[in-house]
Structure formats: C-alpha cells, structure tokens
Design a protein around this motif. Structure first.
Motif, PDB file in Angstrom:
ATOM      1  N   CYS A 107      15.543   0.480  12.249  1.00 44.84           N
ATOM      2  CA  CYS A 107      14.327   0.302  11.446  1.00 44.84           C
ATOM      3  C   CYS A 107      14.415   0.888  10.046  1.00 44.84           C
ATOM      4  CB  CYS A 107      13.128   0.921  12.173  1.00 44.84           C
ATOM      5  SG  CYS A 107      12.829   0.245  13.819  1.00 44.84           S
ATOM      6  N   LEU A 108      15.119   1.993   9.898  1.00 44.25           N
ATOM      7  CA  LEU A 108      15.156   2.664   8.595  1.00 44.25           C
ATOM      8  C   LEU A 108      15.715   1.776   7.476  1.00 44.25           C
ATOM      9  CD1 LEU A 108      14.599   5.262   7.000  1.00 44.25           C
ATOM     10  CD2 LEU A 108      16.906   6.032   7.606  1.00 44.25           C
ATOM     11  N   PRO A 109      16.811   1.029   7.697  1.00 45.55           N
ATOM     12  CA  PRO A 109      17.316   0.187   6.597  1.00 45.55           C
ATOM     13  C   PRO A 109      16.279  -0.817   6.104  1.00 45.55           C
ATOM     14  CG  PRO A 109      18.987   0.423   8.297  1.00 45.55           C
ATOM     15  CD  PRO A 109      17.726   1.004   8.857  1.00 45.55           C
ATOM     16  N   ARG A 110      15.566  -1.478   7.026  1.00 46.50           N
ATOM     17  CA  ARG A 110      14.526  -2.431   6.624  1.00 46.50           C
ATOM     18  C   ARG A 110      13.407  -1.700   5.869  1.00 46.50           C
ATOM     19  NH1 ARG A 110      10.622  -6.373   8.168  1.00 46.50           N
ATOM     20  NH2 ARG A 110       9.395  -6.502   6.262  1.00 46.50           N
ATOM     21  N   PHE A 111      13.018  -0.540   6.371  1.00 48.74           N
ATOM     22  CA  PHE A 111      11.946   0.228   5.743  1.00 48.74           C
ATOM     23  C   PHE A 111      12.326   0.604   4.315  1.00 48.74           C
ATOM     24  CE2 PHE A 111       9.870   4.257   4.737  1.00 48.74           C
ATOM     25  CZ  PHE A 111       8.544   3.933   4.967  1.00 48.74           C
ATOM     26  N   MET A 112      13.536   1.127   4.129  1.00 44.04           N
ATOM     27  CA  MET A 112      13.953   1.587   2.806  1.00 44.04           C
ATOM     28  C   MET A 112      14.100   0.428   1.832  1.00 44.04           C
ATOM     29  SD  MET A 112      14.003   4.842   3.005  1.00 44.04           S
ATOM     30  CE  MET A 112      14.788   5.225   1.435  1.00 44.04           C
ATOM     31  N   SER A 113      14.442  -0.744   2.358  1.00 44.54           N
ATOM     32  CA  SER A 113      14.623  -1.900   1.476  1.00 44.54           C
ATOM     33  C   SER A 113      13.324  -2.333   0.820  1.00 44.54           C
ATOM     34  CB  SER A 113      15.221  -3.075   2.263  1.00 44.54           C
ATOM     35  OG  SER A 113      14.259  -3.642   3.148  1.00 44.54           O
ATOM     36  N   GLU A 114      12.183  -1.904   1.376  1.00 38.31           N
ATOM     37  CA  GLU A 114      10.877  -2.298   0.841  1.00 38.31           C
ATOM     38  C   GLU A 114      10.311  -1.281  -0.149  1.00 38.31           C
ATOM     39  OE1 GLU A 114       9.439  -5.097   1.341  1.00 38.31           O
ATOM     40  OE2 GLU A 114      10.517  -5.937   3.068  1.00 38.31           O
ATOM     41  N   ILE A 115      11.027  -0.160  -0.353  1.00 39.95           N
ATOM     42  CA  ILE A 115      10.550   0.872  -1.275  1.00 39.95           C
ATOM     43  C   ILE A 115      10.892   0.485  -2.705  1.00 39.95           C
ATOM     44  CG2 ILE A 115      10.684   3.305  -1.950  1.00 39.95           C
ATOM     45  CD1 ILE A 115       9.436   2.942   0.775  1.00 39.95           C
ATOM     46  N   SER A 116       9.901   0.495  -3.566  1.00 35.40           N
ATOM     47  CA  SER A 116      10.148   0.256  -4.994  1.00 35.40           C
ATOM     48  C   SER A 116       9.899   1.555  -5.749  1.00 35.40           C
ATOM     49  CB  SER A 116       9.232  -0.857  -5.515  1.00 35.40           C
ATOM     50  OG  SER A 116       7.869  -0.521  -5.353  1.00 35.40           O
ATOM     51  N   GLY A 117      10.843   1.920  -6.587  1.00 36.12           N
ATOM     52  CA  GLY A 117      10.734   3.188  -7.304  1.00 36.12           C
ATOM     53  C   GLY A 117      11.795   4.167  -6.839  1.00 36.12           C
ATOM     54  N   GLU A 118      12.011   5.189  -7.615  1.00 34.11           N
ATOM     55  CA  GLU A 118      13.005   6.216  -7.317  1.00 34.11           C
ATOM     56  C   GLU A 118      12.301   7.482  -6.839  1.00 34.11           C
ATOM     57  OE1 GLU A 118      16.311   5.853  -7.374  1.00 34.11           O
ATOM     58  OE2 GLU A 118      16.049   3.733  -7.912  1.00 34.11           O
ATOM     59  N   GLN A 121       0.825  -1.209   0.000  1.00 38.36           N
ATOM     60  CA  GLN A 121       0.000   0.000   0.000  1.00 38.36           C
ATOM     61  C   GLN A 121       0.861   1.262   0.000  1.00 38.36           C
ATOM     62  OE1 GLN A 121      -3.344   0.300  -0.280  1.00 38.36           O
ATOM     63  NE2 GLN A 121      -3.438  -1.917  -0.611  1.00 38.36           N
ATOM     64  N   LEU A 122       1.987   1.210   0.699  1.00 43.00           N
ATOM     65  CA  LEU A 122       2.890   2.356   0.703  1.00 43.00           C
ATOM     66  C   LEU A 122       3.424   2.624  -0.700  1.00 43.00           C
ATOM     67  CD1 LEU A 122       4.658   4.511   2.077  1.00 43.00           C
ATOM     68  CD2 LEU A 122       6.346   2.713   2.504  1.00 43.00           C
ATOM     69  N   ASN A 123       3.894   1.591  -1.367  1.00 40.17           N
ATOM     70  CA  ASN A 123       4.451   1.784  -2.705  1.00 40.17           C
ATOM     71  C   ASN A 123       3.392   2.274  -3.691  1.00 40.17           C
ATOM     72  OD1 ASN A 123       7.299   1.123  -2.524  1.00 40.17           O
ATOM     73  ND2 ASN A 123       6.649  -0.946  -2.008  1.00 40.17           N
TER      74      ASN A 123
END
Length: 353
Positions: A45-56, A20-22
């Motif tokens: 937490c931030l590294p795990r969070f950022m690893s789930e972002i798709s897109g630039e 849903q975030l992406n």
C-alpha cells in the motif's frame, strides 16, 4: 463520492481523499510526517499512497509487525521510542496506513505522545474502513483481552481508498463483511437485505459509504458511548470473548475479528429470540446468512466455560453486571440486557446444531 463530515473531522473517499490529504499537508506545515505501516502495507500500500503525494515533505516510515497479537503496549513503546529517536515534536503528524489493529494502535500512540499529536487514519482493510474508520476509538489489548487500554480521540481526517481492498486475501474481505452485516442488523433491515445479495468485491465497494454513514450517524449522537452508541456492540460481547479465547489458546487457530463476531451475532441472536422478541424466522435468517460466509466452529464444554469466564473483563460491564445489546427485530435493538448464565450454553448449542 461524497465525504462524510462529523463534528471534528471528515471521512474522504478515493480521489477526493488524496486531494484533501495534499491540501492538509500544504496548509499545516508539519515538522515531520511519520507513516506507520506493517510489513504488508509497507509492501502493498505504501508505494501507491506515496505516489499520490504532491509536494516535498520530510517523511519517516515506522514499521510494526502485523496481527492482533502485536496490538500491545510493548508495540506502542517501540513506536514511541522510534518517534522520539527520529525527532518527533508536537507539530509532527502520524499517518496510520493499515488495518484496524494498526489504526487503533497508531491512534493511541499519537493521542499520548507528547500529550497528543495530529494523526490521520488510512484504513486498508474492509474491516477498518467500515468499523475502525469512524468513532475515534483508539487503544490496545491487555494480554488476550481486547481493547482494555485506550482513549477516544478523533483523527484529523480519515481517508478511504477502496483500491487498497485489492491487496487483501478473501478471508480478510469476508471478515470485514461481518461488521457491514451488523450495521444492517442493528439499524436498517433494507441494508441487511441488500448486503445479502452482494455477489462481488466491486458490488461490495458500493456499500462502504452507506455503512460508514450509518455508523457515523450513531457516533454523532453519542460520541462517548453513554447510550445509543452501545448498539454498535451487538455480537461483540460474546464475540470478543471468543476472539480472545482463540487468541490466547495455542491449540486453537486464531480467528479474525469478523469471524469471531459472526459467531457472537448468531449466539446473541439466540439470546435476542429468548429475551427481547426477535422472531424465530429472523433468527434463522441471521444464522443461515452468517453460516453462508463463515465456517462453523465446534466448541467443547470446556471451551464454552473458558469463554464465558472471559466475559467478566468486557468493557461494557458495570456494577458487576455483563451488559448485552440484543435485537428486538432486525433493525431495532435493546441495550443493557442482563443474561441468566444458563442461557449462554443454550446459545452455543443453537449455534452448533
């Protein structure tokens, strides 16, 4: 795990949360995405969070210091200035990645910067997942006084990722558990009984969804806390005063929110027994359950007097009266109960005996 939908936003869990975030980031074309963290969530937490972002996307990280002591207007000023210096505009998004202090403060910052920008809450503590995640309350403390300045404003969405609980020390988990137990006490005796049997973190994770559902149903009926939403304040009138007292007193070890609220629920349980019909057996059950998880604190007469003095600043007060939420029985409440002052010391004595 299913999402929980309210009038203006949804709470999404685990894998669905990142989907849903992406989708949200892709469709909204935000000018800049700011992620608010503290030193703990930045590292854990931030590294795990950022690893789930798709897109630039154009991301900026803003860090504040952790802890209730930093939940202040001064911290907000620092974040507002950082947003301004980094070029935030009304099409920016603020993602609040942290516990209740950070999501409360971040929500307030977003709600007031340029008269309001979008924000998403990503609670990383058990307390923030089951309490701060739903309801739209944002704000900061005024000195030691809890949540005196703020607004009710809803996020775009709330993302609950239970894996973040693995980053917490046990004391933080137990603190959040107090709010879950409160949900059972005020609304569902079966839920209260089920929580008493929880034996591990994995079991506890299974109860996050029903806890959020319970609070969401209450908030939907009363978004601005005019009637039924008041029941969520059980344990919080004395509990917040206790929390504030320990926060401002240099000779006391600061209590976590859940630790203070646990004391509030025992003492207000005693008031419930005296005034609104809570049975002696259920009162004993409440006290025994909380003392199983939370160490007993000793209060001097001066401590109690100073704590009671803080009650006059409680947000629920009106027309000069201090209004309490009490239990008729486990699962059933009565709101706007006014207490005779002599009963307060009896309540503390019951807690300590």
């Amino acid at each position: 795990m299913q999402s929980i939908v309210s009038d203006s936003y949804a709470v999404h869990f685990d894998t669905i949360a990142f989907e849903q975030l992406n989708s949200c980031l892709k469709s909204n074309n935000y000018s800049t995405i700011f992620i608010l963290v503290d030193e703990n969530t930045h590292e854990l937490c931030l590294p795990r969070f950022m690893s789930e972002i798709s897109g630039e996307y154009n991301f900026e990280i803003v860090e504040i210091e952790s802890g209730e002591v930093n939940k202040t207007i001064d911290t907000c000023v620092g974040v507002w200035e950082a947003l301004s210096e980094l070029g935030a505009d009304r099409k920016s998004l603020l993602i609040n990645l942290g516990g209740g202090v950070l999501t409360d403060l971040g929500g307030f910052v977003a709600s007031t910067f340029k008269r309001g920008i979008d924000f998403i809450n990503v609670p990383t503590t058990l307390l923030s997942m089951v309490d701060a995640s739903v309801g739209g309350k944002t704000g900061v403390d005024l000195g030691p006084l809890k949540n005196q300045v703020g607004v009710i404003n809803q996020p775009v969405m709330v993302l609950i990722v239970s894996d973040f609980l693995e980053t917490l020390e046990e004391r933080q988990i137990v603190s959040g558990f107090a709010e879950m137990l409160k949900h059972g006490l005020i609304r569902n005796e079966d839920y209260w009984e089920a929580l008493k049997k929880v034996g591990s973190l994995n079991e506890l994770k299974n109860h996050i969804l029903p806890s959020v559902e319970l609070k969401n149903k209450i908030v939907l009926q009363d978004p601005t806390e005019q009637n039924i939403r008041k029941i969520l304040n059980y344990g919080h009138t004395l509990g917040h005063a206790i929390e504030s007292y320990f926060l401002e007193n240099e000779n006391k070890e600061t209590l976590l929110h859940g630790e203070a609220i646990a004391i509030g629920m025992i003492t207000e349980g005693y008031l419930s027994h005296k005034l609104t019909g809570l049975s002696k057996d259920q009162l004993k059950d409440i006290k025994d359950t909380f003392l199983k998880y939370y160490s007993k604190i000793t209060f001097s007469d001066k401590d109690i007097s100073d704590i009671l003095e803080l009650l006059k600043y409680d947000k629920k007060n009106s027309h000069g009266n201090i209004n309490f939420v009490l239990l008729k029985k486990i699962g059933e409440t009565q709101t706007d109960v006014i207490i005779s002052p002599e009963l307060f010391k009896e309540a503390f004595a019951y807690y300590m005996e």
